[in-house]
Design a protein around this motif. Sequence first.
Motif, mmCIF file in Angstrom:
data_model
loop_
_atom_site.group_PDB
_atom_site.id
_atom_site.type_symbol
_atom_site.label_atom_id
_atom_site.label_comp_id
_atom_site.label_asym_id
_atom_site.label_seq_id
_atom_site.Cartn_x
_atom_site.Cartn_y
_atom_site.Cartn_z
ATOM 1 N N ASN A 52 -7.297 -4.616 4.003
ATOM 2 C CA ASN A 52 -6.938 -3.202 3.891
ATOM 3 C C ASN A 52 -7.825 -2.562 2.835
ATOM 4 N N VAL A 53 -7.813 -1.227 2.805
ATOM 5 C CA VAL A 53 -8.551 -0.517 1.762
ATOM 6 C C VAL A 53 -7.691 0.596 1.183
ATOM 7 N N PRO A 54 -7.968 1.006 -0.053
ATOM 8 C CA PRO A 54 -7.225 2.115 -0.656
ATOM 9 C C PRO A 54 -7.466 3.391 0.125
ATOM 10 N N GLY A 55 -6.499 4.298 0.011
ATOM 11 C CA GLY A 55 -6.710 5.641 0.517
ATOM 12 C C GLY A 55 -6.384 5.810 1.982
ATOM 13 N N LEU A 56 -5.817 4.809 2.599
ATOM 14 C CA LEU A 56 -5.395 5.003 3.982
ATOM 15 C C LEU A 56 -4.103 5.818 4.025
ATOM 16 N N GLY A 57 -3.472 5.946 2.836
ATOM 17 C CA GLY A 57 -2.268 6.764 2.738
ATOM 18 C C GLY A 57 -1.219 6.344 3.734
ATOM 19 N N ASP A 58 -0.748 7.326 4.482
ATOM 20 C CA ASP A 58 0.332 7.041 5.422
ATOM 21 C C ASP A 58 -0.105 6.135 6.547
ATOM 22 N N GLU A 59 -1.422 6.128 6.767
ATOM 23 C CA GLU A 59 -1.903 5.312 7.875
ATOM 24 C C GLU A 59 -1.559 3.842 7.706
ATOM 25 N N ASP A 100 -1.735 -14.139 7.280
ATOM 26 C CA ASP A 100 -1.423 -15.243 6.368
ATOM 27 C C ASP A 100 -1.792 -14.889 4.936
ATOM 28 N N ILE A 101 -2.813 -14.025 4.804
ATOM 29 C CA ILE A 101 -3.258 -13.578 3.497
ATOM 30 C C ILE A 101 -3.604 -12.096 3.624
ATOM 31 N N PHE A 102 -3.152 -11.293 2.672
ATOM 32 C CA PHE A 102 -3.444 -9.857 2.701
ATOM 33 C C PHE A 102 -4.367 -9.504 1.548
ATOM 34 N N VAL A 103 -5.394 -8.709 1.866
ATOM 35 C CA VAL A 103 -6.395 -8.346 0.876
ATOM 36 C C VAL A 103 -6.490 -6.827 0.812
ATOM 37 N N VAL A 104 -6.532 -6.287 -0.401
ATOM 38 C CA VAL A 104 -6.945 -4.890 -0.559
ATOM 39 C C VAL A 104 -8.367 -4.935 -1.096
ATOM 40 N N ASN A 105 -9.312 -4.659 -0.196
ATOM 41 C CA ASN A 105 -10.717 -4.629 -0.607
ATOM 42 C C ASN A 105 -11.030 -3.247 -1.187
ATOM 43 N N LYS A 106 -12.188 -3.111 -1.810
ATOM 44 C CA LYS A 106 -12.583 -1.860 -2.469
ATOM 45 C C LYS A 106 -11.564 -1.494 -3.543
ATOM 46 N N ALA A 107 -11.093 -2.513 -4.249
ATOM 47 C CA ALA A 107 -10.097 -2.286 -5.295
ATOM 48 C C ALA A 107 -10.694 -1.520 -6.471
ATOM 49 N N ASP A 112 -4.061 0.735 -6.572
ATOM 50 C CA ASP A 112 -2.743 0.297 -7.046
ATOM 51 C C ASP A 112 -1.633 0.720 -6.089
ATOM 52 N N GLN A 113 -1.772 1.950 -5.632
ATOM 53 C CA GLN A 113 -0.749 2.483 -4.721
ATOM 54 C C GLN A 113 -0.734 1.683 -3.413
ATOM 55 N N THR A 114 -1.916 1.402 -2.898
ATOM 56 C CA THR A 114 -2.009 0.629 -1.656
ATOM 57 C C THR A 114 -1.425 -0.768 -1.843
ATOM 58 N N LEU A 115 -1.731 -1.365 -2.995
ATOM 59 C CA LEU A 115 -1.185 -2.691 -3.287
ATOM 60 C C LEU A 115 0.348 -2.639 -3.312
ATOM 61 N N ARG A 116 0.884 -1.597 -3.959
ATOM 62 C CA ARG A 116 2.351 -1.478 -4.044
ATOM 63 C C ARG A 116 2.970 -1.312 -2.663
ATOM 64 N N GLN A 117 2.329 -0.462 -1.836
ATOM 65 C CA GLN A 117 2.856 -0.241 -0.477
ATOM 66 C C GLN A 117 2.883 -1.526 0.327
ATOM 67 N N LEU A 118 1.774 -2.260 0.215
ATOM 68 C CA LEU A 118 1.692 -3.511 0.980
ATOM 69 C C LEU A 118 2.691 -4.537 0.482
ATOM 70 N N GLU A 119 2.860 -4.554 -0.831
ATOM 71 C CA GLU A 119 3.808 -5.496 -1.411
ATOM 72 C C GLU A 119 5.206 -5.246 -0.861
ATOM 73 N N LEU A 120 5.539 -3.964 -0.790
ATOM 74 C CA LEU A 120 6.836 -3.573 -0.248
ATOM 75 C C LEU A 120 6.972 -4.048 1.197
ATOM 76 N N LEU A 162 -3.897 -9.931 -2.400
ATOM 77 C CA LEU A 162 -4.966 -10.024 -3.393
ATOM 78 C C LEU A 162 -5.788 -8.742 -3.451
ATOM 79 N N ALA A 163 -6.162 -8.364 -4.653
ATOM 80 C CA ALA A 163 -7.095 -7.249 -4.847
ATOM 81 C C ALA A 163 -8.508 -7.814 -4.957
ATOM 82 N N VAL A 164 -9.430 -7.210 -4.221
ATOM 83 C CA VAL A 164 -10.783 -7.749 -4.137
ATOM 84 C C VAL A 164 -11.806 -6.614 -4.232
#
Length: 322
Positions: A169-176, A189-196, A202-210, A229-231
Motif C-alpha cells: 500500500n502507499v500513503p494518501g490513498l485516503g478513502d480508497e 500474509d504481510i502488509f507493507v506501507v511503501n513510500k513511508a 502514519d495515517q495509512t498505517l493506522r487505517q491498515l492496522e485497524l 511494515l513501513a518501508v
Amino acid sequence: MSGAMQPLAAEAIAGKVAAGARLIRWLEDGDPRGRAALRDLYPHTGRAHLIGITGPPGAGKSTLVDALVAEERQRGRRVGVIAVDPSSPFSGGAILGDRLRMQRHAADEGVFIRSMGSRGQLGGLSRATFDAVLVLDAMGYDRVIVETMGVGQDELDIVGLAHSTVIVNVPGLGDEIQAIKAGLMEAGDIFVVNKADRDGADQTLRQLELMLHLRTRHPSGDDWQPPLLAVVSTRGEGIAALVDALDHHASHLHDSGGFEARLGSRSHHLFLGLLRDGAARRLMEQALDQPEIAALVEAVRSRRIDPYSAADTLVARIHLQP
Ligand SMILES: Nc1nc2c(ncn2[C@@H]2O[C@H](COP(=O)(O)OP(=O)(O)OP(=O)(O)O)[C@@H](O)[C@H]2O)c(=O)[nH]1
Ligand SMILES: [Mg+2]
C-alpha cells in the motif's frame, strides 16, 4: 515414464540461465517442447520460497522487489523474479521500467529477472506465469518473487500461487484504502506501507492496522498474524525487516505444513483447469461429428428446445470410461 530427459530441462535443473530463459519462452508460446520439459522439471520443484508482491499501479512494487533482491543476495540466497505486465492501459512501459529498476542485478549470476505479459487474459496471472515459477524453482533459486499489479482479480490469483503474499500500500490513498477488497485483507500474509517517507504514512498505517484487527481468520484456518511494515524502498529502509518477516512466515508455513500445501493446492487447481480445458476440447471435437448433435443445434436454433435443456441432455450422458 519415458526415456531420456529433455536436454534443455537437464540444463535448467543444473541452473543454466540460458536454458531456463528458453524454456520459459517455450511455455509462454505454448510450444509442446515446453510441456515435455516441465514433465522432467516438476520432480525438482517444491523447494523455493514463492513470494507474491501485489498492490496498486505505481505503488513502488518493482522498486521494492529490487531492494528485496539486494537484501536476499546479502543473505546469500539466489533469487528469481517474474514481473507480470498486465498489458493494461496503466503500464505503458512496464517491462522496460522493471528492467531499468532492477538493472543493477543484471550482471549478478544469482539473480534471474524476467518480465511476462499476462496475455490479455481477464483475471490476469497466466498459466505461463505459474509454469515460469516452476522453472525457476527447479533451477534452484531459493526465492522466487512474482510482482503483479493489483487490478481486478489479478491480486487474488497471486494469492493462490505464492507461499507468502505481500500486499503493498502507499500513503494518501485516503478513502480508497477502504476499497481494498476484503478478500485481499484475508489473503495477505504481510502488509507493507511503501513510500513511508511521504505525508500521510502514519495515517495509512493506522487505517491498515485497524483493518488487520478486524480481519477474520485465514480461510485455511491458519493462525498466522500478518505483520504491518513501513518501508521506503528507494532508500532500502525497512527492507531487512521485510525479509525477516518473510523468513518468519516461511518457517511458520514449514511448521504448519502449509509450505507444501500451498504449492500443492496450486498444482491441484492447475490440474483441474487443464482437465476442464482438455475434456471440453475433446468432447467438442467428437460432438461436431455426430448427427444427433447437429439435430440438437438445429432444434435450439428453431426454438423447439431451449439451449439449457439441450446442453443438460447431452452433459447428463457423459461418462468416464473406467
Ligand atoms: N518517495 C518514494 N518513492 C518511491 C518509493 N518506492 C518507489 N517510489 C517511486 O514510485 C514510482 C513507481 O515505482 P515502481 O517501482 O515502478 O512502482 P510499481 O508498483 O512497480 O509500478 P507498476 O509496476 O507500473 O504498477 C517510481 O518513481 C519510484 O521511484 C519510496 O519508498 N518512496
Ligand atoms: Mg512494476
